[in-house]
Design a protein around this motif. Sequence first.
Motif, PDB file in Angstrom:
ATOM      1  N   MET A 598       0.809  -1.229   0.000  1.00  0.00           N
ATOM      2  CA  MET A 598       0.000   0.000   0.000  1.00  0.00           C
ATOM      3  C   MET A 598       0.841   1.278   0.000  1.00  0.00           C
ATOM      4  O   MET A 598       0.421   2.302   0.518  1.00  0.00           O
ATOM      5  N   GLN A 785      -0.292  -7.043   7.878  1.00  0.00           N
ATOM      6  CA  GLN A 785      -1.576  -6.466   8.278  1.00  0.00           C
ATOM      7  C   GLN A 785      -1.844  -5.138   7.573  1.00  0.00           C
ATOM      8  O   GLN A 785      -2.981  -4.699   7.501  1.00  0.00           O
ATOM      9  N   LYS A 786      -0.798  -4.499   7.065  1.00  0.00           N
ATOM     10  CA  LYS A 786      -0.965  -3.248   6.318  1.00  0.00           C
ATOM     11  C   LYS A 786      -0.545  -3.484   4.878  1.00  0.00           C
ATOM     12  O   LYS A 786       0.511  -3.052   4.433  1.00  0.00           O
ATOM     13  N   SER A 787      -1.396  -4.189   4.150  1.00  0.00           N
ATOM     14  CA  SER A 787      -1.100  -4.511   2.759  1.00  0.00           C
ATOM     15  C   SER A 787      -2.379  -4.406   1.937  1.00  0.00           C
ATOM     16  O   SER A 787      -3.473  -4.222   2.479  1.00  0.00           O
ATOM     17  N   TYR A 790      -4.947  -6.924   2.980  1.00  0.00           N
ATOM     18  CA  TYR A 790      -5.714  -6.575   4.177  1.00  0.00           C
ATOM     19  C   TYR A 790      -6.854  -5.616   3.811  1.00  0.00           C
ATOM     20  O   TYR A 790      -7.975  -5.739   4.328  1.00  0.00           O
ATOM     21  N   LEU A 791      -6.578  -4.659   2.911  1.00  0.00           N
ATOM     22  CA  LEU A 791      -7.633  -3.767   2.453  1.00  0.00           C
ATOM     23  C   LEU A 791      -8.753  -4.545   1.767  1.00  0.00           C
ATOM     24  O   LEU A 791      -9.931  -4.236   1.929  1.00  0.00           O
ATOM     25  N   GLU A 816     -11.748   2.856   8.282  1.00  0.00           N
ATOM     26  CA  GLU A 816     -10.454   2.240   8.564  1.00  0.00           C
ATOM     27  C   GLU A 816      -9.627   2.122   7.291  1.00  0.00           C
ATOM     28  O   GLU A 816      -8.415   2.371   7.295  1.00  0.00           O
ATOM     29  N   MET A 817     -10.276   1.755   6.199  1.00  0.00           N
ATOM     30  CA  MET A 817      -9.564   1.675   4.917  1.00  0.00           C
ATOM     31  C   MET A 817      -8.989   3.036   4.542  1.00  0.00           C
ATOM     32  O   MET A 817      -7.829   3.149   4.125  1.00  0.00           O
ATOM     33  N   SER A 819      -8.184   5.426   6.481  1.00  0.00           N
ATOM     34  CA  SER A 819      -7.095   5.805   7.384  1.00  0.00           C
ATOM     35  C   SER A 819      -5.779   5.121   7.041  1.00  0.00           C
ATOM     36  O   SER A 819      -4.709   5.593   7.422  1.00  0.00           O
ATOM     37  N   LEU A 820      -5.852   3.998   6.320  1.00  0.00           N
ATOM     38  CA  LEU A 820      -4.651   3.229   6.002  1.00  0.00           C
ATOM     39  C   LEU A 820      -3.998   3.649   4.697  1.00  0.00           C
ATOM     40  O   LEU A 820      -2.833   3.322   4.450  1.00  0.00           O
ATOM     41  N   ILE A 821      -4.730   4.341   3.845  1.00  0.00           N
ATOM     42  CA  ILE A 821      -4.200   4.676   2.521  1.00  0.00           C
ATOM     43  C   ILE A 821      -4.817   5.974   2.055  1.00  0.00           C
ATOM     44  O   ILE A 821      -5.948   6.296   2.419  1.00  0.00           O
ATOM     45  N   TYR A 827      -8.446   3.460  -2.069  1.00  0.00           N
ATOM     46  CA  TYR A 827      -8.830   4.704  -1.397  1.00  0.00           C
ATOM     47  C   TYR A 827     -10.081   5.297  -2.049  1.00  0.00           C
ATOM     48  O   TYR A 827     -11.047   5.676  -1.364  1.00  0.00           O
TER      49      TYR A 827
END
Length: 1041
Positions: A598, A785-787, A790-791, A816-817, A819-821, A827
Amino acid sequence: MPTRNIAHSLEYTSIAANALRGIALATEIPFLSRACELVSAIIPMVEHTRMHKERCTHIVEQIHQSLCALTALCVGTELVLAPKMIHEIAQFASILEKLQLCLEAQNDIGPLRRFFRQNELTFQLNICEKGLQAAFEAFKMETMVEAATDLVQFHVDLETRHQAMLELISAQSISFDDRSLVHIKQRDHSSGSLSLLPASPKLFHGREAEFDLLVSTLLSDNPRAVILGPGGIGKTTLAMALLHFPAILEKYNNQHFISCESSSTCSEMITTLGLHLQLEPSRQLQRMVIRHLQQCESSLIVLDNLETPWEGPESRGEVEELLSSLADIPGVGLLVTMRGTERPAKVKWSRPFLLPLEPLSSTASRQIFLDIADEPEIGEESALDQLLNLSDNHPLAITLLANVASFEGYATTLERWQIENFTLLSLGHDKGSSLEKSITLSIHSPQFKSFQPAQDLLSLLSLLPDGIKDKDLQASKVSIPNMGQCQSFLLRMSLAYRDPEGRLRALSPIREFIHRVHPPSQILAASLRLYFQDLLDVWLSTRRQLFAGNRAVITELVGNLGNVNSLLLEGMITEDKSTLVAIGASITVLDIFSEIMMQGSTLLVQRLPHLVRITEDVDLRLKYGRRLLCNRNPKFWLGENPKVWIQEGLEYFNTGNTYPIDQAATFYNTVAWYYIKSNSIDRQKATEYNKLALDLVEQTDNTELQLLCFDTEIIVAEMWGDRNRQLKVINKAYNCLAKIGSTMNLSQCDLLVSEAWVQLQLGNLPRTLRLCIEANEILIVFGMQKSDRYLEILNVRAEVHFNKSEYLEARQLYQEMISLISFGPFYANALISLAHTDLVTGGPVENIQENLNKSERVYKALDNDKTVISVFLLMRGLLDILEGNIDDARSRFLCCLAESREYRPDIHSLSLAVISDSRHKLYDVTETFNWAVVSFAFVRKMDDVVGTWNALQRLADAVVDLADDETAFSLFQVALEGGTQIDIHLLRARCMIGIGDIMFRKGIYKQAQSMWKEACPLLVRSSQMEEVDAVNERLGNLQSI
């Protein structure tokens, strides 16, 4: 420079001083009148001096320059009244006062004493000359725009400049008494001497804890403190803020701010102290300084940049003895600012020690930036974020970037940085306005210049934006001797620091400067680059299998992505083709890894066409081509048409060339993937090329490639809406994994997610969630977990909750998605889904609009119009309904149906669902019924179980509007049974409401009441509060019957 006429120089300077003094008296501009008085006193001293005659004349001409510039400021602009300029005038007056003392001492002593004190007098003149030049530069910077050019150019003939000044004054008819004035409250100037302090900083954020500790220290019985840290970190600013704090002013009757920057020895530092305290030069000057401070009631001495005299090995002991003597004087507070992390010895510094200053918090950095540059305009928020990242929260870098942004705008400043880089922060004339000059003071210290290994380590850190762990330096076998000593030295000098993870880092401004003036050697950088290239190869060869080291390799690469990018870019500065081929191959692997984790596509991909061209390497050309086709937006990143490469590949594999079967199968599968994911989406071609790949891969024993081809086949089947085929391929892939005895790897994770999507469409929601849990467990084992995977799992889970009408849970997962990207398709899709959730729950229109606009901008950047036009037509149609624009909504949905028919069956289904919903009243009852039938037929064809039950409920509503309660009742009952089976709350509630309404019309009130009451909690669970109110109104009306 023109030949000097000493008499003219003195005469013109005297006239300029008198003229400016008249202006000063009329305007009461602080410090200006005093400066003119000092010039008038200096002129006769220069006229009668017997030493340094030529040099003193040059200094007088410097003074004349500044007087002309000040005249232009006073007559032509209001800039002279700005607090910053008043501070500059005060500094100018202070320098003139020091010059007066120096000339008095020079003229009053005899020839023999002058001979022995020649070096000391020369040093004092050096200080005055530098100070006058700095003052003129400050005045010139403000006058260049509005004043006559001749007034501020040093090369102009003295008489020409003087005549220009007189003409400027005579041409003006300004009444100075009418001008707005700025007054500065001064303490105890009865003697006429100046005790000038730096102005209190106007912007002061993020140092509250340090400030409070130092106030407590300076108000204590042992007021001895040191402010440590790297250049430009805010040490001087913190000291100046303390000087102006009311409690400090109340305790100390005298405050002395003394810059030691120009003092390279202890004796020069003592001379500077004496000049500041207005003591006459003497061999016993140190004793005179001590005696003077002993006689004062209470004094606070600030020694700024003390590292300059202290760092010299010959003078360190002497400086520490002087500090000890100052600290022992009763009533004297001592505050020192120094670069580095080491405090001088021989002084009992107050406890607790103030830790070396670190970069500001992100919040404080943003506040300072906005205080200087104001809020960014719409569309410039991302530019502000990027500028803050570039500053690395370094205070001086923030200030300099913000000053540029304040008049050029955020986007333009970012563009200038990308072109000019560090030069943008090096425009000032001193350490307070030029980051280059600030850092130069550190790296030009005698200690640093004498320790070559430390210089090499700092040059290597200039390539490492992520910093570096000790184990990586050891494993890469970087050829720097005494590594531990080098690290300690850089930490002590505050040229590097340890982050919370233990990484050795240099601040971004320091890295940029060092890389420009002292880049690492190719041999030094190559060791670390090859180490990370090997790590990339290890990851690529083992990425789908679960080995003990896999998680460690992923963690290592994620933590060093910036370093890898920087080292590979630096490595391209070579003509060795084998090195360039290896770097090109590493870029393709890095691009795959970055997208999976990501981080987006690496910008180094843009370099691949050039590397392919100059190396002429076939294998690199193929690897580049695969990235070209797999890239989400190849035109944007690479500027090359992927279809050209496809044609090139087809010609290569169809003309009888000898090639590995694996290579051909990979090519065809990549082409199929291109026609699935790109803007050139074409399910027929995707099917054709995937079949070619599958036929070839069956001839090999390459399990990983087989699984990749199966993965593509699953997506192709989804494009055709063939759920049965999807499940068959998934089972084949499971069997393939079973043959190699692998039960936990990334291929297994991919299959679980693929099956989860199919089970979601088939209405098996509990199994869908179980599959997500299994897939997530694999990611945890791999440390991913941050890949992107995971998304994908988050997206499936959110869709489960959305289908069950658990909109709050779905919304949390979409957030949450987000916030991660902050880029790319995931996104954009999360933003759309969040907007959709708010649309069905009646969320704020402005939030819905904002999320749709953000998503649309992302998709436009990705150039994926063909696949997403229908999405935005659907969402904006729903927004039209929410706002009551029914005609516009109807038009959008019809366009959406046309756009989505071939490429987006999911959007096609949603459009039919909205059109066939009688609550929206897009059509009359008959047409709505017809659309409901079409919608039901479509979801049945797609094997969409959830869609089928919802379509049946909408069909029942349409039948009710046709006054056929019996048929509607049956349809509601069937839909209710299906919705209960898979637990769709809103579907159940609406069926219950429909059944209750029919019961009510039949007069069966008790059963109607029961149905409506059961529907209420389901509506609440679905966040449908308007429908809850409508049901409560029904129940209220029922009681009145």
